[in-house]
Design a protein around this motif. Structure first.
Motif, PDB file in Angstrom:
ATOM      1  N   LEU A 116      30.292-120.459 -35.141  1.00  0.00           N
ATOM      2  CA  LEU A 116      29.150-119.918 -34.400  1.00  0.00           C
ATOM      3  C   LEU A 116      28.471-121.003 -33.576  1.00  0.00           C
ATOM      4  O   LEU A 116      28.155-120.811 -32.395  1.00  0.00           O
ATOM      5  CB  LEU A 116      28.150-119.285 -35.362  1.00  0.00           C
ATOM      6  N   LEU A 117      28.234-122.158 -34.201  1.00  0.00           N
ATOM      7  CA  LEU A 117      27.512-123.227 -33.516  1.00  0.00           C
ATOM      8  C   LEU A 117      28.257-123.723 -32.281  1.00  0.00           C
ATOM      9  O   LEU A 117      27.644-123.947 -31.236  1.00  0.00           O
ATOM     10  CB  LEU A 117      27.270-124.398 -34.476  1.00  0.00           C
ATOM     11  N   LEU A 118      29.563-123.897 -32.382  1.00  0.00           N
ATOM     12  CA  LEU A 118      30.291-124.548 -31.300  1.00  0.00           C
ATOM     13  C   LEU A 118      31.692-123.975 -31.076  1.00  0.00           C
ATOM     14  O   LEU A 118      32.125-123.831 -29.930  1.00  0.00           O
ATOM     15  CB  LEU A 118      30.413-126.043 -31.604  1.00  0.00           C
ATOM     16  N   GLY A 119      32.412-123.650 -32.137  1.00  0.00           N
ATOM     17  CA  GLY A 119      33.833-123.370 -32.048  1.00  0.00           C
ATOM     18  C   GLY A 119      34.204-122.220 -31.131  1.00  0.00           C
ATOM     19  O   GLY A 119      35.147-122.330 -30.338  1.00  0.00           O
ATOM     20  N   GLY A 125      35.246-119.903 -24.286  1.00  0.00           N
ATOM     21  CA  GLY A 125      34.384-119.991 -23.119  1.00  0.00           C
ATOM     22  C   GLY A 125      35.149-120.418 -21.880  1.00  0.00           C
ATOM     23  O   GLY A 125      36.129-121.162 -21.955  1.00  0.00           O
ATOM     24  N   ASP A 126      34.708-119.937 -20.716  1.00  0.00           N
ATOM     25  CA  ASP A 126      35.328-120.374 -19.463  1.00  0.00           C
ATOM     26  C   ASP A 126      35.134-121.881 -19.321  1.00  0.00           C
ATOM     27  O   ASP A 126      34.084-122.424 -19.666  1.00  0.00           O
ATOM     28  CB  ASP A 126      34.673-119.661 -18.281  1.00  0.00           C
ATOM     29  N   GLY A 127      36.142-122.553 -18.819  1.00  0.00           N
ATOM     30  CA  GLY A 127      36.040-123.998 -18.697  1.00  0.00           C
ATOM     31  C   GLY A 127      37.229-124.564 -17.963  1.00  0.00           C
ATOM     32  O   GLY A 127      37.654-124.046 -16.927  1.00  0.00           O
ATOM     33  N   ASN A 128      37.818-125.599 -18.537  1.00  0.00           N
ATOM     34  CA  ASN A 128      38.974-126.233 -17.921  1.00  0.00           C
ATOM     35  C   ASN A 128      40.221-125.948 -18.763  1.00  0.00           C
ATOM     36  O   ASN A 128      40.131-125.264 -19.785  1.00  0.00           O
ATOM     37  CB  ASN A 128      38.721-127.742 -17.768  1.00  0.00           C
ATOM     38  N   PRO A 129      41.392-126.444 -18.381  1.00  0.00           N
ATOM     39  CA  PRO A 129      42.609-126.137 -19.135  1.00  0.00           C
ATOM     40  C   PRO A 129      42.633-126.670 -20.565  1.00  0.00           C
ATOM     41  O   PRO A 129      43.496-126.256 -21.342  1.00  0.00           O
ATOM     42  CB  PRO A 129      43.708-126.805 -18.302  1.00  0.00           C
ATOM     43  N   LEU A 130      41.685-127.548 -20.931  1.00  0.00           N
ATOM     44  CA  LEU A 130      41.716-128.153 -22.257  1.00  0.00           C
ATOM     45  C   LEU A 130      40.694-127.566 -23.222  1.00  0.00           C
ATOM     46  O   LEU A 130      40.943-127.496 -24.418  1.00  0.00           O
ATOM     47  CB  LEU A 130      41.509-129.665 -22.150  1.00  0.00           C
ATOM     48  N   PHE A 131      39.525-127.158 -22.740  1.00  0.00           N
ATOM     49  CA  PHE A 131      38.502-126.603 -23.628  1.00  0.00           C
ATOM     50  C   PHE A 131      37.461-125.838 -22.816  1.00  0.00           C
ATOM     51  O   PHE A 131      37.303-126.047 -21.610  1.00  0.00           O
ATOM     52  CB  PHE A 131      37.816-127.708 -24.460  1.00  0.00           C
ATOM     53  N   GLY A 132      36.760-124.945 -23.502  1.00  0.00           N
ATOM     54  CA  GLY A 132      35.715-124.172 -22.860  1.00  0.00           C
ATOM     55  C   GLY A 132      34.436-124.970 -22.713  1.00  0.00           C
ATOM     56  O   GLY A 132      34.117-125.816 -23.556  1.00  0.00           O
ATOM     57  N   ILE A 133      33.703-124.685 -21.655  1.00  0.00           N
ATOM     58  CA  ILE A 133      32.427-125.385 -21.421  1.00  0.00           C
ATOM     59  C   ILE A 133      31.276-124.414 -21.183  1.00  0.00           C
ATOM     60  O   ILE A 133      30.135-124.838 -20.973  1.00  0.00           O
ATOM     61  CB  ILE A 133      32.540-126.368 -20.241  1.00  0.00           C
ATOM     62  N   SER A 134      31.553-123.110 -21.221  1.00  0.00           N
ATOM     63  CA  SER A 134      30.517-122.096 -21.006  1.00  0.00           C
ATOM     64  C   SER A 134      30.244-121.348 -22.301  1.00  0.00           C
ATOM     65  O   SER A 134      31.171-121.087 -23.070  1.00  0.00           O
ATOM     66  CB  SER A 134      30.960-121.106 -19.919  1.00  0.00           C
ATOM     67  N   GLY A 135      28.996-120.984 -22.529  1.00  0.00           N
ATOM     68  CA  GLY A 135      28.653-120.235 -23.735  1.00  0.00           C
ATOM     69  C   GLY A 135      29.002-120.972 -25.002  1.00  0.00           C
ATOM     70  O   GLY A 135      29.433-120.374 -25.991  1.00  0.00           O
ATOM     71  N   LEU A 136      28.816-122.294 -24.998  1.00  0.00           N
ATOM     72  CA  LEU A 136      29.277-123.115 -26.118  1.00  0.00           C
ATOM     73  C   LEU A 136      28.552-122.818 -27.419  1.00  0.00           C
ATOM     74  O   LEU A 136      29.171-122.730 -28.472  1.00  0.00           O
ATOM     75  CB  LEU A 136      29.112-124.601 -25.777  1.00  0.00           C
ATOM     76  N   PHE A 137      27.250-122.695 -27.379  1.00  0.00           N
ATOM     77  CA  PHE A 137      26.472-122.674 -28.610  1.00  0.00           C
ATOM     78  C   PHE A 137      26.036-121.256 -28.977  1.00  0.00           C
ATOM     79  O   PHE A 137      25.488-120.527 -28.154  1.00  0.00           O
ATOM     80  CB  PHE A 137      25.257-123.590 -28.472  1.00  0.00           C
ATOM     81  N   PHE A 138      26.291-120.861 -30.199  1.00  0.00           N
ATOM     82  CA  PHE A 138      25.867-119.567 -30.745  1.00  0.00           C
ATOM     83  C   PHE A 138      26.425-118.389 -29.952  1.00  0.00           C
ATOM     84  O   PHE A 138      25.803-117.340 -29.893  1.00  0.00           O
ATOM     85  CB  PHE A 138      24.338-119.484 -30.800  1.00  0.00           C
ATOM     86  N   ALA A 139      27.601-118.544 -29.323  1.00  0.00           N
ATOM     87  CA  ALA A 139      28.210-117.463 -28.541  1.00  0.00           C
ATOM     88  C   ALA A 139      27.170-116.830 -27.623  1.00  0.00           C
ATOM     89  O   ALA A 139      27.060-115.603 -27.533  1.00  0.00           O
ATOM     90  CB  ALA A 139      28.820-116.412 -29.469  1.00  0.00           C
ATOM     91  N   SER A 140      26.422-117.673 -26.929  1.00  0.00           N
ATOM     92  CA  SER A 140      25.236-117.215 -26.200  1.00  0.00           C
ATOM     93  C   SER A 140      25.462-116.997 -24.713  1.00  0.00           C
ATOM     94  O   SER A 140      24.521-116.735 -23.969  1.00  0.00           O
ATOM     95  CB  SER A 140      24.117-118.251 -26.363  1.00  0.00           C
ATOM     96  N   GLY A 141      26.694-117.106 -24.248  1.00  0.00           N
ATOM     97  CA  GLY A 141      26.943-116.943 -22.824  1.00  0.00           C
ATOM     98  C   GLY A 141      26.798-115.509 -22.361  1.00  0.00           C
ATOM     99  O   GLY A 141      26.769-114.560 -23.154  1.00  0.00           O
ATOM    100  N   ALA A 142      26.714-115.332 -21.027  1.00  0.00           N
ATOM    101  CA  ALA A 142      26.638-113.998 -20.450  1.00  0.00           C
ATOM    102  C   ALA A 142      27.893-113.204 -20.813  1.00  0.00           C
ATOM    103  O   ALA A 142      28.993-113.744 -20.865  1.00  0.00           O
ATOM    104  CB  ALA A 142      26.501-114.109 -18.935  1.00  0.00           C
ATOM    105  N   GLY A 163      38.871-104.194 -25.245  1.00  0.00           N
ATOM    106  CA  GLY A 163      37.662-103.428 -24.971  1.00  0.00           C
ATOM    107  C   GLY A 163      36.813-103.170 -26.192  1.00  0.00           C
ATOM    108  O   GLY A 163      36.554-102.011 -26.551  1.00  0.00           O
ATOM    109  N   VAL A 164      36.364-104.225 -26.843  1.00  0.00           N
ATOM    110  CA  VAL A 164      35.465-104.110 -27.987  1.00  0.00           C
ATOM    111  C   VAL A 164      34.233-104.981 -27.731  1.00  0.00           C
ATOM    112  O   VAL A 164      34.263-105.880 -26.883  1.00  0.00           O
ATOM    113  CB  VAL A 164      36.155-104.540 -29.304  1.00  0.00           C
ATOM    114  N   PRO A 165      33.144-104.743 -28.447  1.00  0.00           N
ATOM    115  CA  PRO A 165      31.935-105.551 -28.237  1.00  0.00           C
ATOM    116  C   PRO A 165      32.165-107.029 -28.552  1.00  0.00           C
ATOM    117  O   PRO A 165      33.094-107.396 -29.286  1.00  0.00           O
ATOM    118  CB  PRO A 165      30.927-104.930 -29.209  1.00  0.00           C
ATOM    119  N   LEU A 166      31.305-107.878 -28.021  1.00  0.00           N
ATOM    120  CA  LEU A 166      31.448-109.322 -28.180  1.00  0.00           C
ATOM    121  C   LEU A 166      31.488-109.731 -29.641  1.00  0.00           C
ATOM    122  O   LEU A 166      32.308-110.571 -30.038  1.00  0.00           O
ATOM    123  CB  LEU A 166      30.303-110.045 -27.470  1.00  0.00           C
TER     124      LEU A 166
END
Length: 493
Positions: A116-119, A125-142, A163-166
């Protein structure tokens, strides 16, 4: 006449009373031979117009069905924690039973917080080919889930195909992350400090697993290369296996496991009953693990995946039993239990992409491989009390490669994304990406894991218990407790 009377009686019973009352004399066709003119036929009623409200209701029902299926599958995977706890504690000595059960109980709690905190954001999360950089913490992204495809607006595009909820997406992926951490638990059992394992689990689920997973399931670099892993032979099992292997190397073997001249001393577990029950639980839970990875109520794909999963497990059970019987002179229950798990691990990547006969072959080979892998790891002095590296690492790699050998894009709807395997005339089109993925994940995860094991060692002033604590048991020294207080459990040197 009797037949006609019976027919009229049935018709009168079936016809609703209200409909009968509403019928007019003109609605009834004249009797045969009657001179009365026939009434004109009533015009056919126009079909009701298909409205937006009807479309929305159908879509809402589809979302509800998909969500229920995904959550039920996730609950089955969560239940696998019990299976891992029973298998690991059964394969280890009684003096360490509380410690192992405690680790398996705590690992999901730690995994839940770390994911939840980071993983989750780092993995999906959207980001680069190696790791996500968006919505990192608490699954809080749009996020506007359950919108699909181009209609999706948010920062988790790697999951816009379901097609299921976040939070359904989050929970299903969480139970997989917890499984990867549990693999490490068994491999480092009977000599690791409890606090060291807890700290490494934070690193594992918060950083290592998500980075490896992003490469494949998060829309990362390997996904772009065409690498496929339907339910996690690599993402879950190989990642867990590489992390476990690094931990074993840092820890070293248990006292008395290896003697001079390459001698291997068996250290039997304390309860084959527990181990056998645990494998039954895991076999059952795998019907959430693999079919649930459709993440939709896709009937044909679910049925196909469940069948390939079961056939591979059954075939591996038999082939491991026979292989151990030939090599050891007697059928060995421990080898056979791990053989079943090996078949399940091996079929996890290709379960949606191969035919049922191919799953039988994969299972047979997995059962043979796990026995060979147990002997191999002992030969190179990799002490794994429960055989996690032989089951999850060796067969995670094998299952990933098997996808490239046996893939058939026609076996079910979910298989359409695959290219034909080498043995079906597809050449290296699918096998090439699979081999590349195995190598990249091995290098990335093993190196990251080694770094974090060494960080854990520094932070905990060592990760291994003392010689005295290992001899007398971790239950007493680490927890001041005993699983069997009425029995003498301390070994004599």
């Amino acid at each position: 006449m009797l037949c006609l009377a019976a027919l009229m009686l049935v018709a009168g019973t079936v016809l609703p009373a209200a409909a009968a009352d509403e019928m007019k004399p003109a609605d009834v066709a004249p009797a045969v031979g009657s001179s009365a003119p026939a009434a004109p036929a009533a015009p056919a009623a126009a079909p009701p117009a298909f409205t937006q409200e009807m479309a929305d209701a159908i879509a809402s029902q589809k979302i509800a069905m998909d969500t229920i299926w995904v959550m039920l599958a996730a609950f089955l995977v969560f239940f696998m924690n019990l299976g891992f706890g029973l298998v690991e504690s059964g394969f280890c000595r009684a003096k360490n039973c509380v410690n192992i059960l405690f680790k398996n109980f705590a690992v999901f709690a730690v995994s839940s917080v770390a994911f939840l905190l980071l993983g989750f954001g780092l993995m999906f999360g959207d980001g680069n080919p190696l790791f996500g950089i968006s919505g990192l913490f608490f699954a809080s992204g749009a996020d506007n889930s359950p919108a699909l495809g181009d209609a999706y607006q948010g920062v988790y595009h790697a999951l816009n195909w379901t097609g299921v909820p976040l939070w359904a997406k989050f929970f299903f992926q969480l139970v997989f992350a917890g499984t990867a951490a549990t693999i490490v638990s068994g491999a480092v059992a009977e000599r690791i400090k409890f606090k060291a394992f807890i700290l490494f689990t934070l690193f594992m689920v918060g950083i290592i697993y998500p980075i490896g997973g992003h490469l494949i399931w998060g829309g990362g670099w390997l996904a772009g290369k065409g690498f496929l892993d339907f339910a996690g032979s690599t993402v879950v099992h190989s990642i867990g296996g590489w992390a476990a292997l690094a931990g074993i190397i840092v820890l070293g073997p248990r006292m008395g496991k290896y003697g001079p001249g390459g001698k291997v001393n068996a250290i039997p577990g304390h309860s084959m009953t527990s181990a056998a029950i645990g494998v039954f639980v895991l076999w059952f839970g795998w019907f959430g693990f693999n079919p649930g990875s459709t993440m939709a109520a896709d009937g044909p794909s679910i049925a196909h995946v469940a069948t390939t999963t079961n056939i591979a497990a059954a075939a591996a059970t038999l082939s491991s039993m026979i292989t151990a019987w030939i090599l050891l002179g007697k059928p060995d229950l421990g080898m056979t239990l791990n053989g079943c798990l090996a078949g399940l691990v091996a079929i996890t990547a290709p379960c949606a992409f191969v035919s049922v006969p191919s799953s039988l072959i994969i299972g047979v080979l997995a059962g043979m491989l796990v026995v060979a892998a147990v002997f191999f790891f002992d030969r190179i002095r990799i002490d794994d009390p429960v055989g996690a590296t032989a089951v999850h690492l060796a067969n995670g790699v094998f299952g990933t490669i098997a996808l490239g050998l046996f893939a058939d894009p026609t076996v079910c709807p979910a298989a359409a994304v695959a290219k034909k395997g080498l043995l079906l005339g597809g050449g290296m089109a699918q096998l090439g990406p699979q081999l590349l993925g195995v190598a990249v994940v091995a290098a990335a995860v093993f190196c990251l894991s080694m770094v974090f094991w060494l960080v854990t060692k520094l932070a905990c002033n060592g990760i291994r218990v003392s010689e005295e604590e290992e001899v007398e048991g971790l239950d007493y020294h680490e927890h001041g407790n005993s699983a069997y207080p009425n029995f003498q459990l301390v070994e004599r040197r």
